[in-house]
Enzyme design. Structure first.
Site, PDB file in Angstrom:
ATOM      1  N   ASP A  11      20.867  53.630  37.227  1.00 19.62           N
ATOM      2  CA  ASP A  11      20.557  52.364  37.775  1.00 19.62           C
ATOM      3  C   ASP A  11      19.263  51.767  37.042  1.00 19.62           C
ATOM      4  O   ASP A  11      18.162  52.243  37.256  1.00 19.62           O
ATOM      5  CB  ASP A  11      20.206  52.664  39.425  1.00 19.62           C
ATOM      6  CG  ASP A  11      19.496  51.297  39.994  1.00 19.62           C
ATOM      7  OD1 ASP A  11      19.500  50.368  39.539  1.00 19.62           O
ATOM      8  OD2 ASP A  11      18.892  51.463  41.232  1.00 19.62           O
ATOM      9  N   LYS A  78      13.724  43.273  33.321  1.00 14.41           N
ATOM     10  CA  LYS A  78      14.918  43.000  33.550  1.00 14.41           C
ATOM     11  C   LYS A  78      15.152  41.681  33.903  1.00 14.41           C
ATOM     12  O   LYS A  78      16.276  41.005  33.832  1.00 14.41           O
ATOM     13  CB  LYS A  78      15.415  43.676  34.971  1.00 14.41           C
ATOM     14  CG  LYS A  78      16.850  43.690  35.172  1.00 14.41           C
ATOM     15  CD  LYS A  78      17.167  44.695  36.168  1.00 14.41           C
ATOM     16  CE  LYS A  78      18.524  44.595  36.777  1.00 14.41           C
ATOM     17  NZ  LYS A  78      18.667  45.564  37.951  1.00 14.41           N
ATOM     18  N   GLU A 177      26.029  46.301  40.809  1.00 12.75           N
ATOM     19  CA  GLU A 177      25.025  47.138  41.709  1.00 12.75           C
ATOM     20  C   GLU A 177      25.569  47.281  42.819  1.00 12.75           C
ATOM     21  O   GLU A 177      25.790  48.326  43.623  1.00 12.75           O
ATOM     22  CB  GLU A 177      23.437  46.712  41.590  1.00 12.75           C
ATOM     23  CG  GLU A 177      22.826  46.955  40.414  1.00 12.75           C
ATOM     24  CD  GLU A 177      21.534  46.124  40.195  1.00 12.75           C
ATOM     25  OE1 GLU A 177      21.133  45.539  40.981  1.00 12.75           O
ATOM     26  OE2 GLU A 177      21.121  46.302  39.193  1.00 12.75           O
ATOM     27  N   ASP A 233      22.024  43.278  48.925  1.00 13.42           N
ATOM     28  CA  ASP A 233      20.974  44.030  47.740  1.00 13.42           C
ATOM     29  C   ASP A 233      19.909  43.305  47.379  1.00 13.42           C
ATOM     30  O   ASP A 233      19.969  42.063  46.367  1.00 13.42           O
ATOM     31  CB  ASP A 233      21.918  44.272  46.665  1.00 13.42           C
ATOM     32  CG  ASP A 233      21.129  45.064  45.521  1.00 13.42           C
ATOM     33  OD1 ASP A 233      19.886  45.156  45.556  1.00 13.42           O
ATOM     34  OD2 ASP A 233      21.746  45.643  44.420  1.00 13.42           O
TER      35      ASP A 233
END
Ligand code: AMP
Length: 644
Positions: A11, A78, A177, A233
């Site tokens: 992850d 990211k 994800e 998420d």
């Protein structure tokens, strides 16, 4: 893939990254000595002394020095990966490190005059995770499944895969994800008997025939025996919402949506903006110094986290010159400021439900993923929206990595009774005459998939056609993202409308696109590989991979140099002690020679860069002092005998 092969699940988060694997006992997060599985996605760079290469720290150490090393500490990379400068303009004021435009509309991070790509920084984090896994498993780890937000576009996926390659990892699959989270959730459910279709698939092969596209949307599957779940998420930088159907070991993503620019950082910014405004009003100063900016960022996050537990928190910021900003913030005030952001996530929840032709009542669970789902307002609004309290039994920090490890285990053939059917989050197409977006693959189509469409020319004698590959939901090409352009040339001159050009889109299981075009009458074809307009060329990825290996070699060399110098220090010191004790028992020439050897070895250790030479000299020194050592031992024994 052999059954012994280890593929780890990673992850790669905005704030934290984790690595996990599956063994016979199930999926495991690989933790540090303190039991923490999280590696902060933070890199610190300090310049090397006297022209030596820069020293890089990763994770907790880099995070701990983020304030004093503000300009050279990179976090939230990211948010930058696979993006152009224009895409991240609104992030720029919040970054304490310098970012500039790179080639082909990429961004670069500048530290002490050296430029780093976001892929390079991500590769350093991935390498740290790879090494953590190798230490834990006691063997090399060369393959990984890496997760990305479902809403990552092609360029961001390619860039993530490139970062993996640069870290020395073959990225066997990019998984969304939320899909990974549902896999981890699914494995916790009672597992029904394997489905014949999945069980019959040979290990390690994609058990799906490639369906043709555009396929009918998979939405609208009525809930029978299995479960339909929403995975909500909300992490540090991104928001994803997906609807999945879990049935007989098959995980089918029905629809997905998200915002790659909505997450915990934005909640921090609500506090940062409040403080910045009030500091300006009270003291007339703007917070511009990188260290103060970084301190404020750290403070804002801590206050936000405290407000998840408490109904109020203190804010205190030292502005220098005896000025201290202080105030109390209540949870209600904070929630008022962030409510529009939380509502934005719920709007997207509504969209995915509509895409899947479902209503909240059709869902069995809303599963929470990501640190920001610990916020009471988020939980409350989810409960209101879905009409039930969210499922919180899984650790929101770890669930994605666990799911990635499960997908890795499926891919290595160890989990033949499970199958993952993911979808593409964004439509793909090409620019047609007049600047419209002609969709070949519509969003939420199950991947892998293939689509073809035929085009022709508009002008007599036209010998070339330009094809602009687009990604997005808007109708006009100008409003979609161009993934790249290519030209099919060398067409024999024909009347307008005569050539038959077939464009083929092949979307692999990672959500990565390959496009080709062929003129069917002449057989002329253009084999093209989409190099995203935002991204690195193959050569650049290879360079980063080479450099990171070189860096690794330098790291190893630096380590060996330290070890050898310590050994020299230890051996020469011991020899001096021995000389002081029993040197009088040696011939004067031998004693003088040993003293010279000590001085020469110490000098060499300081001066030489040839570590093999130093190693040889150290060995020779050992031989040259053997006689002295023997005398020393004998004397010690004799002394011991006497004492007895
Ligand atoms: P992730 O990307 O999933 O690791 O999520 C990290 C984000 O979650 C960061 O923005 C954190 O500040 C945020 N976060 C972690 N714990 C909490 C908490 N207890 N309350 C609010 N936000 C949190």
């Amino acid at each position: 893939m052999s059954n012994d092969e280890i593929i780890v699940g990673i992850d790669l988060g905005t704030t934290f990254s984790l690595v996990a694997y599956v063994d016979a006992a199930g999926p495991h997060i690989i933790r540090d000595e303190n039991g923490d599985g999280r590696v902060p996605s933070v890199i610190g760079v300090t310049p090397g002394a006297n022209g030596a290469p820069p020293q890089v720290t990763i994770g907790w150490t880099a995070r701990a020095h983020a304030i004093e090393n503000a300009r050279a500490t990179v976090y939230s990379v990211k948010r930058l990966i696979g993006k152009g400068l224009e895409d991240i303009r609104r992030d720029l004021p919040y970054l304490s490190y310098a970012v500039s435009a790179g080639p082909r509309d990429t961004v670069q991070i500048e530290i002490d005059g050296r430029r780093y790509t976001p892929e390079e920084i991500s590769a350093l984090i991935l390498r740290a995770l790879k090494e953590r896994a190798e230490r834990h498993l006691g063997r090399p780890v060369e393959k990984a499944v890496i997760t990305v937000p479902a809403y990552f576009d092609d360029a961001q996926r390619q860039a993530t895969r490139d970062a993996g390659r640069a870290a020395g990892l073959e990225v066997v699959r990019i998984v969304n994800e939320p899909t990974a989270a549902a896999l981890a959730y699914g494995i916790g459910l009672h597992r029904p008997p394997p489905r014949a279709r999945a069980a019959a698939s040979p290990p390690g092969h994609t058990p799906l025939p490639i369906p043709s596209c555009p396929t009918a949307d998979a939405g609208g599957v009525a809930a029978h025996a299995g479960q339909t779940v929403a995975v909500y998420d909300l992490g540090g930088g991104t928001f994803d919402i997906s609807i999945l159907r879990l049935e007989d070991g098959v995980f089918q993503v029905l629809s997905t949506a998200g915002d790659t620019h909505l997450g915990g950082d934005d909640f921090d910014r609500a506090i940062i903006n409040l403080v910045t405004e009030e500091v300006h009003a009270q003291y007339g100063v703007s917070i511009t110094a990188p260290a103060t900016k970084q301190a404020l960022r750290t403070l804002a996050e801590a206050v936000k986290i405290r407000l998840s537990e408490q109904t109020q928190a203190e804010i205190e910021l030292d502005l220098g010159r005896d000025r201290v900003y202080r105030r109390t913030i209540t949870r209600a005030e904070f929630e008022h400021r962030i409510a529009p952001l939380v509502e934005q996530t719920l709007t997207l929840c509504g969209q995915v439900l509509r895409d899947a032709q479902l209503t909240p009542a059709d869902l069995e669970q809303a599963i929470l993923v990501g640190g920001s789902t610990r916020m009471p307002l988020v939980r409350q609004r989810i409960a209101e929206f879905f009409g039930r309290p969210p499922y919180t039994a899984l650790n929101p920090d770890e669930v994605v990595a666990l799911g990635a490890a499960i997908q890795a285990s499926i891919l290595s053939g160890k989990q033949a009774d499970m199958l993952l059917l993911d979808v593409t989050p964004l439509s793909l197409g090409i620019e047609t005459m007049g600047g419209a977006m002609g969709k070949l693959i519509v969003r939420n189509t199950t991947i892998p998939c293939r689509a073809t469409e035929k085009f022709t020319t508009f002008v007599d004698g036209q010998t070339a056609i330009k094809i602009n590959v687009l990604q997005g939901e808007r109708e006009l090409a100008a409003d979609c993202r161009s993934l790249g352009e290519f030209v099919l040339d060398g067409l024999p001159p024909m009347a307008a409308g005569m050539p038959k050009v077939e464009v083929e889109f092949l979307l692999d299981a990672n959500g990565i696109l390959n496009v080709s075009a062929k003129e069917l009458r002449s057989g002329q074809q253009a084999g093209i590989q989409i190099i995203p307009s935002h991204g690195l060329t193959r050569a650049e990825v290879d360079r980063i991979a080479r450099e990171s290996i070189q860096f690794a070699q330098r790291d190893i060399d630096a380590h060996r140099r330290i070890d050898l110098r310590n050994q020299v220090e230890f051996d020469t010191h011991k020899t001096e002690q021995m000389l002081a004790r029993v040197g009088h028992l040696l011939a004067p020439e031998e004693r003088a020679r040993i003293e010279q050897d000590i001085a020469a070895l110490r000098k060499l250790a300081q001066e030489t860069s040839d570590l093999d030479e130093l190693h040889r000299a150290l060995t020779a020194f050992g031989h040259g002092t053997l006689h002295l050592a023997e005398i020393g031992i004998r004397e010690a024994l004799v002394k011991g005998d006497k004492e007895e």
